[in-house]
Design a protein around this motif. Structure first.
Motif, mmCIF file in Angstrom:
data_model
loop_
_atom_site.group_PDB
_atom_site.id
_atom_site.type_symbol
_atom_site.label_atom_id
_atom_site.label_comp_id
_atom_site.label_asym_id
_atom_site.label_seq_id
_atom_site.Cartn_x
_atom_site.Cartn_y
_atom_site.Cartn_z
ATOM 1 N N ASN A 154 0.962 -1.096 0.023
ATOM 2 C CA ASN A 154 -0.207 0.079 -0.022
ATOM 3 C C ASN A 154 1.069 1.235 -0.011
ATOM 4 N N GLY A 155 1.827 1.243 0.750
ATOM 5 C CA GLY A 155 2.954 2.329 0.819
ATOM 6 C C GLY A 155 2.480 3.289 1.704
ATOM 7 N N VAL A 156 3.454 3.988 2.414
ATOM 8 C CA VAL A 156 3.275 4.944 3.494
ATOM 9 C C VAL A 156 3.677 6.265 2.868
ATOM 10 N N ASN A 157 2.853 7.372 3.163
ATOM 11 C CA ASN A 157 3.106 8.918 2.511
ATOM 12 C C ASN A 157 3.846 9.590 3.469
ATOM 13 N N TYR A 158 4.653 10.198 3.062
ATOM 14 C CA TYR A 158 5.589 10.914 3.503
ATOM 15 C C TYR A 158 5.676 12.459 2.707
ATOM 16 N N GLY A 159 5.912 13.685 3.381
ATOM 17 C CA GLY A 159 5.798 14.839 2.769
ATOM 18 C C GLY A 159 6.955 15.758 3.119
ATOM 19 N N LEU A 160 7.494 16.128 1.958
ATOM 20 C CA LEU A 160 8.872 17.209 2.072
ATOM 21 C C LEU A 160 8.373 18.824 1.741
ATOM 22 N N THR A 161 8.578 19.685 2.788
ATOM 23 C CA THR A 161 8.091 20.892 2.383
ATOM 24 C C THR A 161 9.000 21.510 1.082
ATOM 25 N N VAL A 162 8.103 22.147 0.161
ATOM 26 C CA VAL A 162 8.656 22.818 -0.937
ATOM 27 C C VAL A 162 8.649 24.374 -0.855
ATOM 28 N N GLN A 163 9.956 25.212 -1.170
ATOM 29 C CA GLN A 163 9.840 26.590 -1.121
ATOM 30 C C GLN A 163 9.198 26.893 -2.400
ATOM 31 N N PRO A 164 8.469 28.162 -2.406
ATOM 32 C CA PRO A 164 8.249 28.948 -1.241
ATOM 33 C C PRO A 164 7.061 28.251 -0.544
ATOM 34 N N GLU A 165 6.206 27.428 -1.082
ATOM 35 C CA GLU A 165 4.996 26.661 -0.308
ATOM 36 C C GLU A 165 4.669 25.326 -0.618
ATOM 37 N N GLY A 166 3.989 24.716 -0.342
ATOM 38 C CA GLY A 166 3.355 23.435 -0.433
ATOM 39 C C GLY A 166 4.355 22.425 -0.127
ATOM 40 N N LYS A 167 3.956 21.104 -0.411
ATOM 41 C CA LYS A 167 4.784 19.691 -0.353
ATOM 42 C C LYS A 167 4.605 18.690 -1.208
ATOM 43 N N PHE A 168 6.020 18.127 -1.384
ATOM 44 C CA PHE A 168 6.167 17.086 -2.276
ATOM 45 C C PHE A 168 5.978 15.882 -1.670
ATOM 46 N N ILE A 169 5.108 15.215 -2.079
ATOM 47 C CA ILE A 169 4.396 13.903 -1.506
ATOM 48 C C ILE A 169 5.098 12.713 -2.136
ATOM 49 N N TYR A 170 5.829 11.858 -1.411
ATOM 50 C CA TYR A 170 6.462 10.487 -1.974
ATOM 51 C C TYR A 170 5.912 9.530 -0.960
ATOM 52 N N ILE A 171 5.899 8.081 -1.743
ATOM 53 C CA ILE A 171 5.465 7.099 -1.092
ATOM 54 C C ILE A 171 6.796 6.139 -0.863
ATOM 55 N N ARG A 172 6.463 5.494 0.420
ATOM 56 C CA ARG A 172 7.645 4.507 0.763
ATOM 57 C C ARG A 172 7.232 3.036 0.865
ATOM 58 N N TYR A 225 7.328 3.864 12.699
ATOM 59 C CA TYR A 225 7.470 4.877 11.672
ATOM 60 C C TYR A 225 7.777 6.251 11.992
ATOM 61 N N PRO A 226 9.090 6.682 11.686
ATOM 62 C CA PRO A 226 9.544 7.784 12.275
ATOM 63 C C PRO A 226 8.566 8.946 12.007
ATOM 64 N N ALA A 227 8.385 9.944 12.823
ATOM 65 C CA ALA A 227 7.272 11.047 12.604
ATOM 66 C C ALA A 227 7.828 12.007 11.749
ATOM 67 N N GLU A 228 8.897 12.039 11.512
ATOM 68 C CA GLU A 228 9.715 13.246 10.571
ATOM 69 C C GLU A 228 9.026 13.109 9.237
ATOM 70 N N ASN A 229 8.568 13.964 8.823
ATOM 71 C CA ASN A 229 7.960 14.037 7.413
ATOM 72 C C ASN A 229 6.743 12.805 7.089
ATOM 73 N N LEU A 230 6.435 12.246 8.116
ATOM 74 C CA LEU A 230 5.205 11.160 8.104
ATOM 75 C C LEU A 230 3.802 12.085 7.825
ATOM 76 N N MET A 231 3.168 11.569 6.892
ATOM 77 C CA MET A 231 1.919 12.114 6.431
ATOM 78 C C MET A 231 0.816 11.814 7.436
ATOM 79 N N PRO A 232 -0.034 12.414 7.915
ATOM 80 C CA PRO A 232 -1.155 11.778 8.754
ATOM 81 C C PRO A 232 -2.018 10.738 8.175
#
Length: 558
Positions: A154-172, A225-232
């Motif tokens: 299924n994968g787990v969603n993580y998100g990285l903050t993108v400048q100047p706004e928004g997030k890049f979502i990737y699946i692990r 699952y590490p809390a860092e960048n983990l999507m809710p």
């Protein structure tokens, strides 16, 4: 302090029998060594970390429980939990005994036998009340950390903050389960049932065995699952579907290192050792026989499976050895810095100012997380670690005012700048085998399931390789895990039947091939019935001949 051993067991399919042979021999040697009156307490060896993927993950979980609570079950080389699971209990007949409640389109083989073995081996202990008293193996540490590699479909969603706004979502999709088995506290069904499910899931070879659902949580302990960048997550716990962990991480040495860091805190590394057990070392020649003209469906499918799983193999080991080389060079530079300070070639006060300025950049708010590290490290902890790791250099500098602190701070600054923060040299031993030495390596390592004779062969090859390792003088050199105090008379290893070395499917006895073909035909029939209704390809003369021809082609090419 006793010597500590972390064991990583690779994916192996039917070659779990080889790994079982290696591990029995290793554990028996540790038992002899620890029980020997000549062995001092500080020279005893305790296993405190077990990680694995696929078949190796199953073995790691079984071994962890048995070491902690059922050490008395290791009666002998041919009567112990590992031999009984991987040589005696598993069989082609059992794997082809598909049940009506197992949809044919979900797996080629039955997973019921795997489920049954896992329940008998891990959960039977908790059928009676009260639970039988624990009988730890002398090789077991009081607490054992266990980790298995998983592939999360299924994968787990993580998100990285993108400048100047928004997030890049990737699946692990690379996943794992880690647990701390803490003596009597963990001796219960609630602790081991999730690990039993993980054992089945991490060995669910794609297409061969059905996938496994498990509930996982990001909010409750233990935190997988590490809390860092983990999507809710919308729901917690969340149900994920898993397949073989060896797809992406077939030799989880990195997982073992992260678990070791939780125990050792980067201290006392001279007493820390790693053992890597794998039957997947490759023969010297690459596959030069695969070309465009023979890339039919059968060859291409088998080659793709080999490429995918081969790419996942040995990466952690190769990375660790490369890191060892970098650490060795860094240690050399630290020694040269010490010599330069002693020779008054470097001004200590200037060196201290430079180091302090660099550390203030890296340790913002007093902490720093190195690339690939499991946890951030506080500045005070990092400085204490450096002082411990470079005790000899620090001692040599004590006659020069301020030199020790300047050296310590500079080494930490340079280490952090090089991306080596919180890294330790790993003493890794390996017990591996070539495909040409094994009976069960063919058909992508499924061949061992065909006959217990093949599994017995590979089990004894594992014992032979392990004994060769135990007798190698390298492990008794300064800084090694040895020398070991072993009994004069070692348990006999049965003679190896070398006619089975490098066995190919086309050379398997006629009776085993007939059983395989009949079981395969039955499974294809079940698949067709699920797809197009109540029609039997075997009952159709043309269909039966086509299916037989396809199986004969597979056999002749494997």
């Amino acid at each position: 302090m006793a010597k500590r051993l972390a064991i990583t067991i690779s994916g192996a399919v039917s070659l779990g029998s080889y790994e079982a042979g290696v591990l029995w021999e290793i554990l028996n040697a540790i038992r002899q060594h620890n029980d020997n009156p000549l062995t001092e307490l500080d020279n005893r060896i305790h296993v405190d970390v077990l990680t694995g993927a696929s078949a190796g993950g199953m073995t790691a979980i079984i071994l962890g429980q048995k070491l902690l609570y059922s050490g008395d079950q290791f009666q002998g080389p041919y009567n112990n939990p590992l031999y009984n699971c991987w040589v005696k209990r598993i069989s082609l007949q059992g794997l082809q005994d598909t049940q009506r409640d197992e949809p044919a389109l979900h797996s080629i083989f039955s997973s019921d036998l795997i489920e049954q073995i896992s329940r008998e081996t891990l959960m039977d202990r908790y059928k009676s009340a009260p639970v039988l008293p624990a009988m730890p193996h002398v090789a077991a540490a009081p607490t054992i950390r266990i980790g298995v590699a998983l592939t999360n479909l299924n994968g787990v969603n993580y998100g990285l903050t993108v400048q100047p706004e928004g997030k890049f979502i990737y699946i692990r999709y690379v996943d794992q389960m880690t647990r701390v088995a803490d003596g009597a506290v963990s001796d219960n069904q609630e602790f081991w049932e999730p690990l039993r499910q993980a054992a089945v899931a991490c060995g669910a070879f794609p297409f061969a065995f059905r996938t496994q659902d498990m509930e996982r949580s990001a909010r409750t302990e233990p935190q997988d699952y590490p809390a860092e960048n983990l999507m809710p997550w919308d729901n917690d716990p969340q149900t994920f579907t898993y397949t073989d962990g060896g797809v992406f991480q077939n030799q989880p040495l990195g997982m073992a290192k992260n678990m070791v860091d939780e125990i050792d805190q980067h201290q006392d590394q001279e007493n820390r050792f790693y053992l890597f057990v794998s039957p997947n070392a490759k023969d010297t020649e690459a596959n030069d026989n695969f070309h465009e003209e023979n890339a039919d469906y059968v060859h291409l499918l088998l080659r793709l499976i080999s490429v995918i799983f081969g790419q996942a193999g040995f990466q952690d080991w190769i990375t660790a050895e490369g890191l060892n080389d970098r650490i060795k060079l860094f240690d050399k530079r630290a020694d040269e810095l010490k010599d330069a300070i002693l020779a008054r070639k470097i001004d200590v006060e200037c060196l201290q100012k430079t180091a302090t300025a660099i550390l203030s950049l890296f340790f913002e708010n007093g902490v720093h997380k190195s690339p690939g590290a499991a946890q951030p490290e506080a500045l005070a902890d990092a400085l204490a670690r450096i002082a411990n790791q470079y005790q000899e250099e620090m001692e040599a500098l004590k006659g020069i005012p301020g030199a020790q602190q300047a050296f310590r701070d500079s080494v930490l600054a340079f280490e952090t700048a090089a991306g080596l923060g919180a890294r330790d040299k790993m003493t890794i031993y390996g017990v591996t085998a070539m495909d040409s030495e094994l009976a069960g390596a063919g058909l992508e390592a499924f061949l061992g399931f065909f006959d217990q004779i093949f599994r017995d062969h590979d089990y004894d090859v594992g014992r032979t390789h392990a004994r060769r390792f135990l007798n190698n003088p390298v492990i008794s050199q300064p800084g090694g895990i040895g020398p070991l105090n072993l009994d004069a008379n070692q348990p006999a290893i049965r003679p190896i039947e070398h006619r089975l070395d490098g066995l190919r499917l086309s050379h398997v006895p006629v009776g085993d091939l007939a059983q395989f073909k009949n079981g395969a035909k039955d499974r294809v029939n079940e698949m067709l019935k699920e797809l197009i209704g109540n029609w039997s390809i075997v009952a159709d003369p043309v269909g039966d001949r086509l299916l037989s021809a396809g199986l004969d082609l597979l056999i002749s090419k494997s």
